[in-house]
Design an enzyme around this catalytic site. Structure first.
Site, PDB file in Angstrom:
ATOM      1  N   CYS A  32       0.845  -1.195   0.000  1.00 42.92           N
ATOM      2  CA  CYS A  32       0.000   0.000   0.000  1.00 42.92           C
ATOM      3  C   CYS A  32       0.881   1.245   0.000  1.00 42.92           C
ATOM      4  O   CYS A  32       1.693   1.444   0.901  1.00 42.92           O
ATOM      5  CB  CYS A  32      -0.901   0.001   1.231  1.00 42.92           C
ATOM      6  SG  CYS A  32      -1.793   1.556   1.395  1.00 42.92           S
ATOM      7  N   CYS A  35       0.505   3.524   3.321  1.00 44.31           N
ATOM      8  CA  CYS A  35       0.922   3.091   4.653  1.00 44.31           C
ATOM      9  C   CYS A  35       2.249   3.771   5.021  1.00 44.31           C
ATOM     10  O   CYS A  35       2.961   4.255   4.146  1.00 44.31           O
ATOM     11  CB  CYS A  35       1.110   1.573   4.666  1.00 44.31           C
ATOM     12  SG  CYS A  35      -0.419   0.652   4.964  1.00 44.31           S
ATOM     13  N   HIS A  96      -4.048   0.719   8.056  1.00 48.13           N
ATOM     14  CA  HIS A  96      -4.467   0.376   6.704  1.00 48.13           C
ATOM     15  C   HIS A  96      -5.908  -0.135   6.620  1.00 48.13           C
ATOM     16  O   HIS A  96      -6.652   0.216   5.714  1.00 48.13           O
ATOM     17  CB  HIS A  96      -3.518  -0.684   6.118  1.00 48.13           C
ATOM     18  CG  HIS A  96      -3.873  -1.080   4.727  1.00 48.13           C
ATOM     19  ND1 HIS A  96      -3.485  -0.328   3.634  1.00 48.13           N
ATOM     20  CD2 HIS A  96      -4.618  -2.109   4.238  1.00 48.13           C
ATOM     21  CE1 HIS A  96      -3.965  -0.900   2.533  1.00 48.13           C
ATOM     22  NE2 HIS A  96      -4.647  -1.977   2.875  1.00 48.13           N
ATOM     23  N   ASN A 136     -14.070   9.487  -1.483  1.00 53.21           N
ATOM     24  CA  ASN A 136     -14.728   8.352  -2.122  1.00 53.21           C
ATOM     25  C   ASN A 136     -14.364   7.143  -1.284  1.00 53.21           C
ATOM     26  O   ASN A 136     -13.196   6.882  -1.065  1.00 53.21           O
ATOM     27  CB  ASN A 136     -14.200   8.138  -3.540  1.00 53.21           C
ATOM     28  CG  ASN A 136     -14.539   9.302  -4.451  1.00 53.21           C
ATOM     29  OD1 ASN A 136     -15.568   9.962  -4.281  1.00 53.21           O
ATOM     30  ND2 ASN A 136     -13.684   9.568  -5.420  1.00 53.21           N
ATOM     31  N   HIS A 147      -6.649   2.118   1.678  1.00 53.79           N
ATOM     32  CA  HIS A 147      -6.188   2.838   2.869  1.00 53.79           C
ATOM     33  C   HIS A 147      -7.087   4.074   3.098  1.00 53.79           C
ATOM     34  O   HIS A 147      -7.326   4.828   2.162  1.00 53.79           O
ATOM     35  CB  HIS A 147      -4.732   3.269   2.656  1.00 53.79           C
ATOM     36  CG  HIS A 147      -4.059   3.642   3.927  1.00 53.79           C
ATOM     37  ND1 HIS A 147      -3.073   2.880   4.508  1.00 53.79           N
ATOM     38  CD2 HIS A 147      -4.262   4.680   4.755  1.00 53.79           C
ATOM     39  CE1 HIS A 147      -2.692   3.447   5.627  1.00 53.79           C
ATOM     40  NE2 HIS A 147      -3.404   4.546   5.802  1.00 53.79           N
ATOM     41  N   HIS A 149      -8.564   7.361   3.245  1.00 54.58           N
ATOM     42  CA  HIS A 149      -8.065   8.673   2.819  1.00 54.58           C
ATOM     43  C   HIS A 149      -9.158   9.454   2.103  1.00 54.58           C
ATOM     44  O   HIS A 149     -10.143   8.889   1.639  1.00 54.58           O
ATOM     45  CB  HIS A 149      -6.862   8.516   1.879  1.00 54.58           C
ATOM     46  CG  HIS A 149      -7.221   7.985   0.521  1.00 54.58           C
ATOM     47  ND1 HIS A 149      -7.541   6.667   0.292  1.00 54.58           N
ATOM     48  CD2 HIS A 149      -7.314   8.600  -0.678  1.00 54.58           C
ATOM     49  CE1 HIS A 149      -7.803   6.480  -0.987  1.00 54.58           C
ATOM     50  NE2 HIS A 149      -7.688   7.643  -1.612  1.00 54.58           N
ATOM     51  N   GLN A 151      -9.665  13.409  -0.303  1.00 55.79           N
ATOM     52  CA  GLN A 151      -8.955  14.231  -1.282  1.00 55.79           C
ATOM     53  C   GLN A 151      -9.387  15.688  -1.176  1.00 55.79           C
ATOM     54  O   GLN A 151     -10.470  15.991  -0.697  1.00 55.79           O
ATOM     55  CB  GLN A 151      -9.243  13.724  -2.691  1.00 55.79           C
ATOM     56  CG  GLN A 151      -8.834  12.278  -2.890  1.00 55.79           C
ATOM     57  CD  GLN A 151      -9.069  11.826  -4.322  1.00 55.79           C
ATOM     58  OE1 GLN A 151      -8.409  12.299  -5.238  1.00 55.79           O
ATOM     59  NE2 GLN A 151     -10.017  10.936  -4.508  1.00 55.79           N
TER      60      GLN A 151
HETATM   61 ZN   LIG Z   1      -2.205   1.268   3.683  1.00 49.85          ZN
END
Ligand SMILES: [Zn+2]
Ligand SMILES: [Zn+2]
Ligand SMILES: [Zn+2]
Length: 330
Positions: A32, A35, A96, A136, A147, A149, A151
């Site tokens: 990933c 991470c 993660h 999203n 992971h 997150h 934007q």
């Molecule tokens: Zn990750």
């Protein structure tokens, strides 16, 4: 390559960004890129063994702060301009397999403060007309990295959907002297059937006009224009409200609920938007545990959303699943 092409039929910009085709697509968890970088491991986007919340510029951006010239020339009909802007990635946590719903309310509060910091910084840039914060979540939405997150897009024009809200808010203000969203908050409270949750500073509803079965809007009860207008108490109350909605979503079908989350605030072009009212909207694609709502002919071709559920019933389903969130941090 990143350029904006004008659609004269709709009067709106389309961002064309071709390098995005090469972006990382659902890598295995061991690889990933979001991470922390493990000792002896491959280098991720974050060259640290641990982190709290991280913001960095997207390596595969739709908009760039120093874009090259467009590959095509403009014509009388077709305006073209460089895709100038900034695309940032916000990592919510180093964990993660977590989601924002799993994070403690204190972490969500930190995220609200990070959003606010980034809003202030990008809002001040001369070429930025709109700072768009969104997430999203879930493969159903087309997410390429699991992971947790979100934007941030700093955009060189006002997005059409926000433009529509601004027009409607201004027209309502000119007609009545009042704020449209303040009036919506008043109506939803009077009716109460569509309220999902409420706290000191925020009201969460499945709006009367919901396009998605489990669409939720979070409105500040005070008339604010942007994230940066919130006081510390409001930031905490927003964190609590987000946590309550996210957990209620996950409890609906006992699965990690996919959604799009968008922050709608005033533009950054320096004009006066006192008549506008900041809010957050969630658009989940699920109709049931296994059925997706597709944006099909009517939605995509006519802009007419068909919602085959009642907002009043869906709000009741969510309301039953809201667990009170209690602030335990300092
Ligand atoms: Zn990750
Ligand atoms: Zn208002
Ligand atoms: Zn909105």
């Amino acid at each position: 390559m990143s350029e904006l092409r004008w659609n004269p039929l709709l009067g709106e910009w389309v961002a064309t960004a071709t390098p995005r085709q090469e972006r990382t697509f659902l890598p295995p968890a061991d690889f990933c890129p979001l991470c922390p970088t493990r000792p002896g491991g491959f280098p991720t986007e974050v060259p640290e063994q641990d982190y709290d919340i991280v913001v960095f510029e997207n390596r595969f951006p739709s908009l760039k702060s120093e874009p090259s010239d467009p590959v095509v020339e403009a014509t009388e009909l077709y305006e073209v301009r460089p895709g100038q802007g900034i695309c940032e990635v916000v990592l919510y946590t180093p964990h993660h397999s977590a989601t924002l719903a799993d994070e403690p309310v204190e972490q969500i509060y930190k995220l609200v403060r990070v959003w606010t910091d980034r809003f202030r910084a990008l809002d001040a840039l001369p070429f930025v007309e709109y700072v768009f914060i969104f997430e999203n979540k879930g493969e159903a939405i087309g997410v390429t990295l699991h992971h947790p997150h979100g934007q941030i897009y700093a955009i060189p024009f006002i997005p059409p959907r926000v433009g529509r809200e601004l027009e409607q808010s201004l027209a309502h203000h000119q007609k009545t002297g009042r704020c449209l969203v303040c009036d919506i908050v008043g109506d939803e409270r009077r009716d109460a059937r569509r309220i999902v949750s409420e706290n000191e500073s925020f009201l969460a509803v499945v709006p009367f006009f919901a396009r998605y079965p489990y669409e939720v809007h979070i409105y500040p009860t005070r008339h604010l224009q942007a994230l940066s207008d919130m006081g510390d108490g409001e930031q905490r109350d927003l964190a609590e409200m987000l946590k309550m909605i996210l957990v209620a979503y996950d409890r609906l079908f006992d699965l990690s609920f996919p959604y799009m989350m968008v922050v709608h605030g005033r533009p950054s072009d320096g004009a006066n938007y006192d008549y506008y009212h900041f809010h957050i909207e969630f658009y989940p694609p699920l109709r049931t545990a296994t059925k997706l709502k597709y944006l099909a002919g009517s939605e995509s071709g006519a802009g007419v959303f068909i919602n085959d559920t009642l907002a009043e019933e869906k709000a009741a389903e969510l309301r039953e699943r809201v667990q009170r969130v209690v602030w335990t941090g300092p």
